[in-house]
Structure formats: C-alpha cells, structure tokens
Design an enzyme around this catalytic site. Sequence first.
Site, short mmCIF file in Angstrom:
data_model
loop_
_atom_site.label_atom_id
_atom_site.label_comp_id
_atom_site.label_asym_id
_atom_site.label_seq_id
_atom_site.Cartn_x
_atom_site.Cartn_y
_atom_site.Cartn_z
N ASP A 1 -68.54 1.46 75.01
CA ASP A 1 -67.78 1.89 73.85
C ASP A 1 -66.30 1.71 74.18
OD1 ASP A 1 -66.55 3.07 71.72
OD2 ASP A 1 -67.57 5.01 71.90
N LYS B 1 -63.75 2.22 72.62
CA LYS B 1 -62.84 3.28 72.16
C LYS B 1 -62.85 4.47 73.11
CE LYS B 1 -63.35 1.98 67.30
NZ LYS B 1 -63.75 2.42 65.94
N GLY C 1 -64.09 -13.14 69.58
CA GLY C 1 -63.97 -13.69 68.24
C GLY C 1 -63.38 -12.72 67.24
N GLY D 1 -62.31 -14.17 56.29
CA GLY D 1 -62.82 -15.46 55.85
C GLY D 1 -64.15 -15.76 56.49
N HIS D 2 -64.80 -16.77 55.96
CA HIS D 2 -66.04 -17.27 56.53
C HIS D 2 -65.97 -18.80 56.52
CE1 HIS D 2 -68.47 -13.79 57.41
NE2 HIS D 2 -68.17 -13.24 56.25
N ASN E 1 -64.72 -20.72 53.59
CA ASN E 1 -63.29 -20.58 53.30
C ASN E 1 -62.45 -21.51 54.15
OD1 ASN E 1 -64.39 -17.33 53.34
ND2 ASN E 1 -63.72 -18.24 51.42
N ASP F 1 -68.57 -22.84 61.57
CA ASP F 1 -69.02 -21.92 62.62
C ASP F 1 -69.43 -22.64 63.91
OD1 ASP F 1 -68.62 -19.55 61.32
OD2 ASP F 1 -70.69 -19.28 60.68
#
Length: 371
Positions: A62, A64, A85, A127-128, A131, A158
């Site tokens: 984790d 955080k 990424g 975005g993907h 896009n 991708d």
Amino acid sequence: MGPLDGTKVIEMAGLGPVPFCAMMLADMGADVVRIEGPVRNTEDPHDRRGPIWRGRSTVSLDLKNPADLARAKEILGHADVVLEGFRPGVMERLGLGPDTLLAGNPALVYGRMTGWGQSGPLASEAGHDINYLAVAGVLRQIGRAGERPVPPLNLVGDYGGGGMLLTVGVLAALLERTASGRGQVIDAAMMDGAALLMTSVLGWMARGQWAEPPGSNIIDTGAPFYEVYETADLRHLAFGAVEPRFYKRLVSVLGFAPEDLPPQYDRHTWAGTKERFARVVARRTLAEWVDAFEGQDACVSPVLTLAEAADHPHLADRRVYTTADGTLHVAPAPRFSRTPSQLHGPRAVETPSGLVARWKAGEAARATDRP
C-alpha cells in the site's frame, strides 16, 4: 535462460501497455515483480491468469502507507528497471519519481508509459488508445471510403505504439548502460508510438502516392488487390497482391484474362474492379478458394478465427499459439537462437523482505561467478 536472465524489473500495477512490456521482458528471462495494491474488495488483484500477466511474481504494498512506501523504495534500490504507467507527477508525489530513485540507484532504467507523454498541454488529460490515435492523425487513415474511421482494436496505441515502444526503450537503455554504467528515464507515449508507426504512410504522402480521402489508397482498402471479400458461405478472403507478379496470378485464379481488366494501378478503375472481384469471390466457399489458391503464390489468405489460426498447419508448426493453464497464449517473440525466451505461468506472491533477500542472494552469486 533468456537473453535478459538476471535483469531485475519492477512493474508498478497498471493495465495495457505496461503489463505487455513486462510480459515481453519476463518471456526474455527477466525477473519481473509486479507491485500491486492491497486487496480492498472481494476481487483478488493477484488473480492474474490471462496471458498478459504471465511470467512474474507479485508483491502487495500500500504505497499510501509510509512503511510500505519505504519497502517499495528498498526494492527499487535493487532493481535494474522500473516500469510505470501513471499520469505525469503521480510517482513524484509518492516519492518514487526518477530523480529520487536515480539518486539512490544511478544505474536504474526508469520506463515511463503514458498516452500523451510527460510534457505538453494534454499531458495530464485522461485518454485511451482511440484518443491518442485520433489526435495523432492515425485513426483518420484507418477506414473504408465514405465510412467512419475504424478503431484497430487497441493494437496500435496500447500495444504496438505503447508496450512495444516501451520495451524497445528499456532494451536500448540497458544496452547503453553496459558502456556508461548509468541508467536513464524513458518517456514512452502511445501517441508518439502510434505516430511513429505512420512512417511509411508519410513516405507515400511525400511521393504523392497517398491521397485523401482515406480508403482510396493501395493498402487502406482502396485498391481491389488489397481488400477483403465475402465468400459464398459468408466467410472472408484477404487479397494482398500488390506487386504485378502476384496480381497476375490472383486474377488468373479468379478466372480473368489480362485483357479483361484495366491496368492494375489505374485508380480511376479500382471501384469497378472491386465490384467484379466481389461477384466472383461470392460464388465459392472459403474452403474452395483456399484450395484454388493453394501453391499459387498470389498473396491470398483465408480470414481465420483465433481458434482456426491456432490449428493452422503453419502456425502449429511454429507453435505460435499454445495453451497453458487452460488459456490460449501467444508464444514469446522474437525467437533467439542461443538464449531462447520461455513462457512461464504466473508466479507466487512474494513478501517484500523475501524478494529483497532473493535479489541480494542473486547479486552475490553473480558477483562470485564474475572472472
């Protein structure tokens, strides 16, 4: 052992291009470990049985939590490569940005995968794949005349323009490191990679061989000899007879004499020739056309399903597809003669301390083996 045996890679949890790059590196023998977040619901984040998750273990942290963040920094201090990424700035806010990590591990290759890149007005926008292709001018070029652009799955952004671009960057940085002893940061953007894949089209444009609108050129379904046609049994046959010698064989098998058709590259006649080809192809089944074109060297192929492709004699001979744990996988590529890649299934969940101990033991063993 693959060509990357002994290379230690940390993959920060994500989807799409980063896992694809991690899979390729793992296939090549790298020791890839994926840092996953803690389980927050009934879904097990370590239940990674699909092909893209193969070949690496996982560590649950984790980020955080200050203690877990410190463990992550310790792990990254022993890594050769880190893959992430996230949007620009996320790793920096966690204290895991490249400046921080390279200060403690100067040989680290830091691979950053984004859609828009680390800089520019859109860098922080969501975005993907679709896009990035759209803005890069790539999507506009993929479609039939008079129709809307067709998203090419998520293969161009991708994977081809993303995960493979990141893989090339990582391998180049590792190679350069052998001379300099220093790591560096790789800014791999899916938009950049998709645009890079347009290189040949830009060349045709420069020579006046690519015209608007899309769907009117040689390889974008404008030409009758580079097209997909429907057979009598509603299957499909793919033509790729660009060169005149292949085209001559194609039209011969279709039953045309040379004088029956206009010149191959006369664009003004392409629409009419496509209609004629379509009528002929529709008279026979796919199997009948496969038999007719057998051995003709005419650049004509059946459009197969994935299941059919896996059983095709050529792909079966090369073992392109294989089944592992009940799932269809693609075999590792490219193929190495001396240090072949291998397909490994998912590995166990590791503890941070166990991973560091394992890596330290490996470092010590390699140091002992060096002349």
